[in-house]
Design a protein around this motif. Sequence first.
Motif, PDB file in Angstrom:
ATOM      1  N   GLN A  86      39.442  41.666  38.505  1.00  0.00           N
ATOM      2  CA  GLN A  86      39.590  43.034  39.021  1.00  0.00           C
ATOM      3  C   GLN A  86      38.330  43.549  39.708  1.00  0.00           C
ATOM      4  O   GLN A  86      38.379  44.125  40.791  1.00  0.00           O
ATOM      5  N   ARG A  87      37.159  43.331  39.098  1.00  0.00           N
ATOM      6  CA  ARG A  87      35.920  43.855  39.691  1.00  0.00           C
ATOM      7  C   ARG A  87      35.659  43.227  41.057  1.00  0.00           C
ATOM      8  O   ARG A  87      35.372  43.930  42.033  1.00  0.00           O
ATOM      9  N   ARG A 129      37.766  41.640  43.038  1.00  0.00           N
ATOM     10  CA  ARG A 129      38.829  41.985  43.990  1.00  0.00           C
ATOM     11  C   ARG A 129      38.632  43.395  44.541  1.00  0.00           C
ATOM     12  O   ARG A 129      38.669  43.621  45.752  1.00  0.00           O
ATOM     13  N   ALA A 130      38.374  44.350  43.640  1.00  0.00           N
ATOM     14  CA  ALA A 130      38.219  45.735  44.090  1.00  0.00           C
ATOM     15  C   ALA A 130      36.964  45.886  44.958  1.00  0.00           C
ATOM     16  O   ALA A 130      36.957  46.648  45.929  1.00  0.00           O
ATOM     17  N   SER A 131      35.911  45.151  44.625  1.00  0.00           N
ATOM     18  CA  SER A 131      34.666  45.252  45.407  1.00  0.00           C
ATOM     19  C   SER A 131      34.836  44.654  46.798  1.00  0.00           C
ATOM     20  O   SER A 131      34.382  45.230  47.794  1.00  0.00           O
ATOM     21  N   PHE A 183      36.949  46.920  48.791  1.00  0.00           N
ATOM     22  CA  PHE A 183      36.164  48.086  49.217  1.00  0.00           C
ATOM     23  C   PHE A 183      35.337  47.741  50.451  1.00  0.00           C
ATOM     24  O   PHE A 183      35.326  48.486  51.444  1.00  0.00           O
ATOM     25  N   TRP A 207      35.235  53.146  43.311  1.00  0.00           N
ATOM     26  CA  TRP A 207      36.507  52.558  43.716  1.00  0.00           C
ATOM     27  C   TRP A 207      36.952  51.474  42.730  1.00  0.00           C
ATOM     28  O   TRP A 207      38.126  51.378  42.383  1.00  0.00           O
ATOM     29  N   VAL A 208      35.981  50.662  42.276  1.00  0.00           N
ATOM     30  CA  VAL A 208      36.314  49.618  41.294  1.00  0.00           C
ATOM     31  C   VAL A 208      36.953  50.259  40.062  1.00  0.00           C
ATOM     32  O   VAL A 208      37.969  49.781  39.535  1.00  0.00           O
ATOM     33  N   VAL A 209      36.399  51.352  39.629  1.00  0.00           N
ATOM     34  CA  VAL A 209      36.912  52.017  38.427  1.00  0.00           C
ATOM     35  C   VAL A 209      38.286  52.642  38.689  1.00  0.00           C
ATOM     36  O   VAL A 209      39.195  52.546  37.856  1.00  0.00           O
ATOM     37  N   ARG A 253      40.730  49.890  38.714  1.00  0.00           N
ATOM     38  CA  ARG A 253      40.956  49.352  37.368  1.00  0.00           C
ATOM     39  C   ARG A 253      41.829  50.292  36.534  1.00  0.00           C
ATOM     40  O   ARG A 253      42.700  49.857  35.787  1.00  0.00           O
TER      41      ARG A 253
END
Lengths: 344, 83
Positions: free
Chosen positions: A7-8, A10-12, A15, B26-28, B31
């Motif tokens: 998750q970290r 992927r989200a980074s 972004f 954004w990561v948070v 999540r």
Amino acid sequence: MEFDLRQRGRASVDFAADLGQATGKLSALVRQSIRDDLPELADDLDERLAQVDALVADSESFRGYRQLGEWLAEQHGRIAIDAYEEIEEELKPKMVELGQGATTLELDPNCPVPDYFKDVWFHRTTGGWDGHEEMGFIHGEIIHKRYVAKNYPGDIFAQRGKVLEELPRTDYRDIFEVGSSSGHYTVKLAERFPDANITGCDISAPMLRHAQRTGNELGHAWRLLQVPGEATGLPDESFDLVTHFIILHEVPESAARALFEEAYRLLRPGGHLFTSDVRAYRDMDRHDQWHAEYLAVNGGEPYWREAASLDLAALAEDIGFEDARSYGLGDFGYPWVTFAAKPK
Amino acid sequence: MSEKQPGVTEPDPLFQVTLSLAKELWVVKDRQAVLEEVLGQKGIDVAEAVDTHQPSPELAAKLDEERKRWLSDLIAPYREPLE
């Protein structure tokens, strides 16, 4: 390779990719305002950079554009490395498995490393091309496929195949690729010329290790070598096609000449040299040249100007090739392809 | 090995910090959305439980470590020129 980021990571990566797209939109606005406010730009490229800097000195939009670009240039490599390291343990068995197969890799710990390679962090990727043991996976699978691909116009992988339609033959027997990196162009060579023997080289061992995995995963039998493209040690007249994709702008003009000279030596009579690279400055107006310079300076591309200013067809003919020609493809004149033939 | 060539943009620390914060935020957010969906698929409505939950010692230690690293990264543009 198929894989999921955690998750970290992927989200980074998401972004950064989305921030890149937002920055691209701001870029278009900034460039248009520069065109409107400064229609006449100086002939000299350095003078032109200073001219635009003076114009935008008090522009908050341009300051934002600069800072967004700076963050992306500095952070994209770090984000991708972090994303990889989160999944490294689960990837390792698959990576080891794909190290075995018909695609072979010959590493040379004594491979000479030219200054243009060791002195530069290409694209400002953190640590440079060899800055991580698995930079091949990190760049090829994460940066290229999940970040760069979202920020460049068109399909950057399809482009690698599309350029090959420019070649006059489909029956090349032995193909040599310079700068295979993680294997994206090698894949397209294998698709276009399925019966050819493909040999690829690169200076970077991490990149080649991933190219080998890519070849094995797709069932190819490439021979991959860790040698500089300008001094391969391979036999004279052993290939029908020598080719590279976006390599020349990563090397100084002297190395570009050396690469063409080595290609000439390696080609059989009648063989072809085919390169794709950045759009030549002579095909662009002064504002677009300025923007290319700006991106090159801020994006870790110290040899871009030399490559974009070079007449590659003239260089090829100077070395002895014939029927040399360079031209741009697509709406943006990119990729800029150069074809040349070794006399029969 | 050199990281930057002459003429490259001089980073504004405050701007760079703000973007790093935005990325972490954004990561948070991502999540949290994933967590709520995962739990919802398992029939657990977490909103009230999250409001009242106290982290276990293990989670508290993990958050402590991550927070320290995050803050260290956050101020890196100010710190690194002095290192």
